[in-house]
Design a protein around this motif. Sequence first.
Motif, mmCIF file in Angstrom:
data_model
loop_
_atom_site.group_PDB
_atom_site.id
_atom_site.type_symbol
_atom_site.label_atom_id
_atom_site.label_comp_id
_atom_site.label_asym_id
_atom_site.label_seq_id
_atom_site.Cartn_x
_atom_site.Cartn_y
_atom_site.Cartn_z
ATOM 1 N N MET A 140 0.598 4.014 -2.853
ATOM 2 C CA MET A 140 0.436 5.442 -2.572
ATOM 3 C C MET A 140 1.451 6.248 -3.364
ATOM 4 O O MET A 140 1.133 7.294 -3.928
ATOM 5 C CB MET A 140 0.592 5.665 -1.063
ATOM 6 C CG MET A 140 0.376 7.088 -0.624
ATOM 7 S SD MET A 140 -1.161 7.795 -1.220
ATOM 8 C CE MET A 140 -2.174 7.650 0.214
ATOM 9 N N THR A 141 2.703 5.751 -3.419
ATOM 10 C CA THR A 141 3.712 6.415 -4.233
ATOM 11 C C THR A 141 3.289 6.370 -5.703
ATOM 12 O O THR A 141 3.403 7.368 -6.413
ATOM 13 C CB THR A 141 5.072 5.732 -4.050
ATOM 14 O OG1 THR A 141 5.351 5.666 -2.657
ATOM 15 C CG2 THR A 141 6.173 6.497 -4.755
ATOM 16 N N MET A 168 0.819 -1.209 0.000
ATOM 17 C CA MET A 168 0.000 0.000 0.000
ATOM 18 C C MET A 168 0.857 1.264 0.000
ATOM 19 O O MET A 168 0.468 2.280 -0.579
ATOM 20 C CB MET A 168 -0.960 -0.008 1.187
ATOM 21 C CG MET A 168 -2.165 -0.904 0.963
ATOM 22 S SD MET A 168 -3.040 -0.518 -0.598
ATOM 23 C CE MET A 168 -2.635 -1.911 -1.615
ATOM 24 N N ALA A 169 2.023 1.210 0.644
ATOM 25 C CA ALA A 169 2.929 2.360 0.577
ATOM 26 C C ALA A 169 3.404 2.545 -0.865
ATOM 27 O O ALA A 169 3.462 3.668 -1.379
ATOM 28 C CB ALA A 169 4.112 2.147 1.517
ATOM 29 N N ALA A 170 3.704 1.418 -1.523
ATOM 30 C CA ALA A 170 4.131 1.489 -2.923
ATOM 31 C C ALA A 170 3.002 2.045 -3.791
ATOM 32 O O ALA A 170 3.239 2.870 -4.670
ATOM 33 C CB ALA A 170 4.550 0.109 -3.412
ATOM 34 N N PHE A 178 4.444 11.773 -16.382
ATOM 35 C CA PHE A 178 5.511 12.570 -16.995
ATOM 36 C C PHE A 178 6.713 12.708 -16.087
ATOM 37 O O PHE A 178 7.763 13.168 -16.521
ATOM 38 C CB PHE A 178 4.985 13.944 -17.437
ATOM 39 C CG PHE A 178 4.452 14.800 -16.324
ATOM 40 C CD1 PHE A 178 3.112 14.807 -16.054
ATOM 41 C CD2 PHE A 178 5.300 15.579 -15.555
ATOM 42 C CE1 PHE A 178 2.603 15.589 -15.036
ATOM 43 C CE2 PHE A 178 4.809 16.358 -14.542
ATOM 44 C CZ PHE A 178 3.449 16.356 -14.279
ATOM 45 N N VAL A 179 6.573 12.326 -14.819
ATOM 46 C CA VAL A 179 7.745 12.257 -13.943
ATOM 47 C C VAL A 179 8.338 10.861 -14.001
ATOM 48 O O VAL A 179 9.551 10.670 -14.083
ATOM 49 C CB VAL A 179 7.360 12.623 -12.490
ATOM 50 C CG1 VAL A 179 8.542 12.422 -11.557
ATOM 51 C CG2 VAL A 179 6.862 14.049 -12.429
ATOM 52 N N ILE A 228 0.311 6.274 -7.139
ATOM 53 C CA ILE A 228 -0.716 7.211 -7.584
ATOM 54 C C ILE A 228 -0.233 8.650 -7.489
ATOM 55 O O ILE A 228 -0.852 9.548 -8.026
ATOM 56 C CB ILE A 228 -2.056 7.072 -6.819
ATOM 57 C CG1 ILE A 228 -1.892 7.370 -5.338
ATOM 58 C CG2 ILE A 228 -2.668 5.714 -7.010
ATOM 59 C CD1 ILE A 228 -3.218 7.578 -4.653
ATOM 60 N N SER A 229 0.878 8.878 -6.768
ATOM 61 C CA SER A 229 1.354 10.248 -6.584
ATOM 62 C C SER A 229 2.436 10.647 -7.572
ATOM 63 O O SER A 229 2.754 11.820 -7.679
ATOM 64 C CB SER A 229 1.892 10.430 -5.170
ATOM 65 O OG SER A 229 0.909 10.110 -4.228
ATOM 66 N N VAL A 230 3.030 9.677 -8.268
ATOM 67 C CA VAL A 230 4.072 10.026 -9.237
ATOM 68 C C VAL A 230 3.448 10.016 -10.620
ATOM 69 O O VAL A 230 3.091 8.971 -11.149
ATOM 70 C CB VAL A 230 5.247 9.033 -9.168
ATOM 71 C CG1 VAL A 230 6.307 9.407 -10.186
ATOM 72 C CG2 VAL A 230 5.846 9.030 -7.780
ATOM 73 N N PRO A 231 3.275 11.197 -11.217
ATOM 74 C CA PRO A 231 2.599 11.256 -12.514
ATOM 75 C C PRO A 231 3.432 10.630 -13.627
ATOM 76 O O PRO A 231 4.648 10.473 -13.509
ATOM 77 C CB PRO A 231 2.422 12.758 -12.748
ATOM 78 C CG PRO A 231 3.319 13.439 -11.795
ATOM 79 C CD PRO A 231 3.597 12.510 -10.671
ATOM 80 N N VAL A 247 10.568 19.640 -14.503
ATOM 81 C CA VAL A 247 10.669 18.220 -14.862
ATOM 82 C C VAL A 247 10.818 18.095 -16.372
ATOM 83 O O VAL A 247 11.623 17.293 -16.870
ATOM 84 C CB VAL A 247 9.434 17.435 -14.362
ATOM 85 C CG1 VAL A 247 9.414 16.029 -14.953
ATOM 86 C CG2 VAL A 247 9.424 17.357 -12.851
ATOM 87 N N ARG A 268 2.561 12.935 -2.876
ATOM 88 C CA ARG A 268 2.356 11.766 -2.030
ATOM 89 C C ARG A 268 1.897 12.188 -0.635
ATOM 90 O O ARG A 268 0.974 11.588 -0.062
ATOM 91 C CB ARG A 268 3.642 10.952 -1.933
ATOM 92 C CG ARG A 268 3.407 9.571 -1.345
ATOM 93 C CD ARG A 268 4.711 8.788 -1.232
ATOM 94 N NE ARG A 268 4.450 7.410 -0.917
ATOM 95 C CZ ARG A 268 4.079 6.976 0.285
ATOM 96 N NH1 ARG A 268 3.901 7.861 1.258
ATOM 97 N NH2 ARG A 268 3.843 5.705 0.514
ATOM 98 N N ASN A 325 -1.760 13.244 -0.813
ATOM 99 C CA ASN A 325 -2.640 12.082 -0.953
ATOM 100 C C ASN A 325 -2.744 11.306 0.353
ATOM 101 O O ASN A 325 -3.812 10.865 0.748
ATOM 102 C CB ASN A 325 -2.136 11.155 -2.063
ATOM 103 C CG ASN A 325 -2.547 11.655 -3.441
ATOM 104 O OD1 ASN A 325 -3.616 12.218 -3.597
ATOM 105 N ND2 ASN A 325 -1.686 11.465 -4.410
ATOM 106 N N ARG A 360 -5.277 -0.240 -5.008
ATOM 107 C CA ARG A 360 -5.958 0.343 -3.844
ATOM 108 C C ARG A 360 -7.457 0.041 -3.891
ATOM 109 O O ARG A 360 -8.077 -0.296 -2.881
ATOM 110 C CB ARG A 360 -5.741 1.864 -3.823
ATOM 111 C CG ARG A 360 -4.378 2.264 -3.301
ATOM 112 C CD ARG A 360 -4.033 3.694 -3.668
ATOM 113 N NE ARG A 360 -5.015 4.656 -3.225
ATOM 114 C CZ ARG A 360 -4.979 5.278 -2.037
ATOM 115 N NH1 ARG A 360 -4.010 5.015 -1.205
ATOM 116 N NH2 ARG A 360 -5.887 6.144 -1.715
ATOM 117 N N LEU A 401 -1.074 18.324 -10.264
ATOM 118 C CA LEU A 401 -0.759 17.393 -11.342
ATOM 119 C C LEU A 401 -1.146 17.977 -12.697
ATOM 120 O O LEU A 401 -0.371 17.933 -13.651
ATOM 121 C CB LEU A 401 -1.539 16.096 -11.090
ATOM 122 C CG LEU A 401 -1.022 14.854 -11.755
ATOM 123 C CD1 LEU A 401 0.294 14.447 -11.132
ATOM 124 C CD2 LEU A 401 -2.022 13.730 -11.602
#
Lengths: 307, 582
Positions: free
Chosen positions: A136-137, A132-134, A144-145, A139-142, B234, B260, B263, A191, B211
């Motif tokens: 969460m990361t 779940m920590a993974a 384009f990043v 869904i937070s890293v778009p 970026v 993060r 969220n 999730r 975002l």
Amino acid sequence: MLRYALRRLLHAIPTLLVLVTIAFFMVRLAPGGPFDTERALSPEVEANLAAKYHLDEPLGAQYLRYLSDLARGDFGPSFQYKDYSVTELIAAGFPVSLTLGALAMLLAVLLGVAAGATAALHRGRTLDRVLMAAAMTGISVPNFVLAPLLVLGFAVLLGWLPAGGWTEQGASALLLPVVALALPQVAYVARLTRGALLEVLSQPWIRTARAKGLTEREVVLHHALKPALLPVVSYLGPALAALVTGSVVVEQIFGIPGLGRYFVQGALNRDYTLVVGVVVFYGAIVIAFNLVVDLAYGWLDPRVRLR
Amino acid sequence: MRAPLLQRLLADRAARRAALTLLVVALAVLVGPALSPHAFDTMDFERIASPPSVAAAHWFGTDSLGRDLFVRTLEGGRISLAVGLTATLVSLVVGVTWGAVAGWYGGRIDALMMRTVDVLYALPFMFFVILLMVFFGRDLTLMFVAIGAVRWLDMARIVRGQTLSLREREFVQAAVALGASDARIVFRHVVPNLLGVVVVYVTLTVPQVILVESFLSFLGLGVQEPATSWGMLVAEGAREMESAWWMLVFPAAFLALTLRALNTLGDGLRDALDPSDAVGEAHPPALARGSLPAEGGGGSVALAASPPSTGRGPAVEQPGGCDRVDAPLIEVHDLSVRYGARAVVAGVSFAVARGTTLGIAGESGSGKSQLLLALTDLGGPAAEVAGRIEWQGATTDAAARRALRGARIGYVFQDPLAALNPYLTVGVQLGEVLARHAGLRGAPARARALELLEQVRVPDPASQLAAYPHQLSGGQRQRVLIAMALAGNPDLLLLDEPTTALDATVQAQVLALLAELQQRLGLTLVIVSHDLGVLAALADRMVVMREGRVVEAGAAAALYAAPRSCYARTLLDAARRLEAGA
């Protein structure tokens, strides 16, 4: 079920109409036109061109013409690629984007469901927390990043995979773009699956299944998994929209000749008809896909199906 | 409500860490640029794309124009956060107003407004935002409006739902009665009560907005040079990453970390608002009421003047001495069930002879259902069971009790609609018991399933096999549940309030069916009910429970004729009064 399908179909029509209407007026309102060149045209030429493209007709007539053209799959001429119609450009780019998107969708569902179910069945334990920590990361890293970071890691530093390109490197060129496109969706599906499975496992009928002496495996696979997947099914519509949006940057970063890349190029070069064409095309696909997903959902849930 | 919410939030370690991260990022973005000797737009052509260096005070290195990346990253953060907050505010105002108006007026206005939301929902909005930026240029205000316009739909839906339910509440009704204007009621009474939900969604909207902004900037449609944002940085970093990794890594890290944290904080807030789905919840949902006092003394207050001969202490009440049963099928000694600090069953003993019926009576929360669950270890991982349970004279452990499920002990739960899987047909749910315990599949399984349904008097069994539970009547569902419990040819049937969810006529039919099945199949029954009338119809022996303990046990006839404990007498009197009244 048939009535349900018809009602959903009826609901899709105004959505499509709004989409097309917005598209039409955006092209009309946008500054600049299809024949703006460096040299001023003579009034006669301009009038001829206007007549040719029916710009001399009243707006209502133009709107109807646009609708009927669209219905026949004609998106008009491209401003930028003078020799091509927008329809031809879409026909060239879409198969590439479809391959990329379908693979990403497949990865998102398979990996997401597997990870989410694993987390739910290990609820509160280390594996659950790590997954779940993974997520969460994730869904937070778009996209384009994620995409440039993947290129930096696997192509530039490690040199294992090509940094871009499409057909010339074969399947290995697909790996990074598909992963970059899919990972946020994998995380989201994971999730969703975890939450839904936990919810289902707390239902009284799961206790009945256990009281019947079924193994835990049977309880999860036969009784819990299908209802737990229903929220995932209804997420497929938004997931497609997210994948389409994501493909715009992913195709740009990896130099993939898909529709998303045309869209960005069109946007940067003010190729209004191309940009609007892509939006209408993708919008129609997303709306149609949502319809299919809703029907599939109704078919999967007997309480909806048999109403 | 606000204080406990904050407490719950702060008890969540992930949320606490996220809040701290956000605080640090916000602080860095605000004061960080002042710490550096460089300005965000000063170009240094001596140091183009130079790696991070402490000596030159370029802590994150420089970009391809020789500008300091540390300052640019923090400056970009200012813009990203500002856009995030402002656009969220736009979406908040639009969404809350739209949702509150739709929910408040209801009817046709609501239908029209929510239909609009549905239509907009189905559109690929990101593309329209891009179109707007393409056609009308990169204008920060326009960007706020465009992004805010994309993100208000969720807010509108949630606020509408909440408003619909708030509209019926007393204080709102009171305001209506006092003649307050609609606008005043909505914005003074309704909207403030939506605060909790709105805060959660604001927290989750900010990262989404950031975002979108980053996405636009990444495509070159957002913020304009020399100003910058994380998305732009970026994008620049992605172009230069083969020669200058720091240009990608630092802004990407800031962006990812912030998103993060936001969220995580939003998740934590949502859990704090809705404690029901918090992870690691220890008690089962059935135990909403009636936990036990640790000592047994609390129960005697209402019932004065008990005869000295009976008392109420467990030592006297235990059925062991006077209530002996020969060669019992199942025997329970001093059974206790706890959920953490909460005891729901405390020191219960009884025995059931083969072919007889034991009735367990008690009001809701008396622990009778929990007792039944413990017999086949169905209380879940949180239930701690102590004491001894013997099956046919052999002491069982938890695994042995689980092995009895379905095969030797059939279980009929209360509320048959909830107890049947709504997604599987009756035939499938019956068939899996037959496959598991009788080894039957295919045609023989179908034949046996039909036989079972006939046995429990389900009309037209062949078509019911293909039916889903929601297509059956309540009585039929209960019969199906009984057929499922019988499918493994069990010796013992556990029935938890088997008739509570049914109306009176169907109740009588089901009780008659149970009596008949017991005779025909030689079944042993344990029936739990709060309804002494139901138990009187079937039970040979009775156990009366209160607050997890046995207060009386003995032959049913004797108990009904002359209850020894005050509590049993009270229950009986109540039942008789109800009967007389009805």
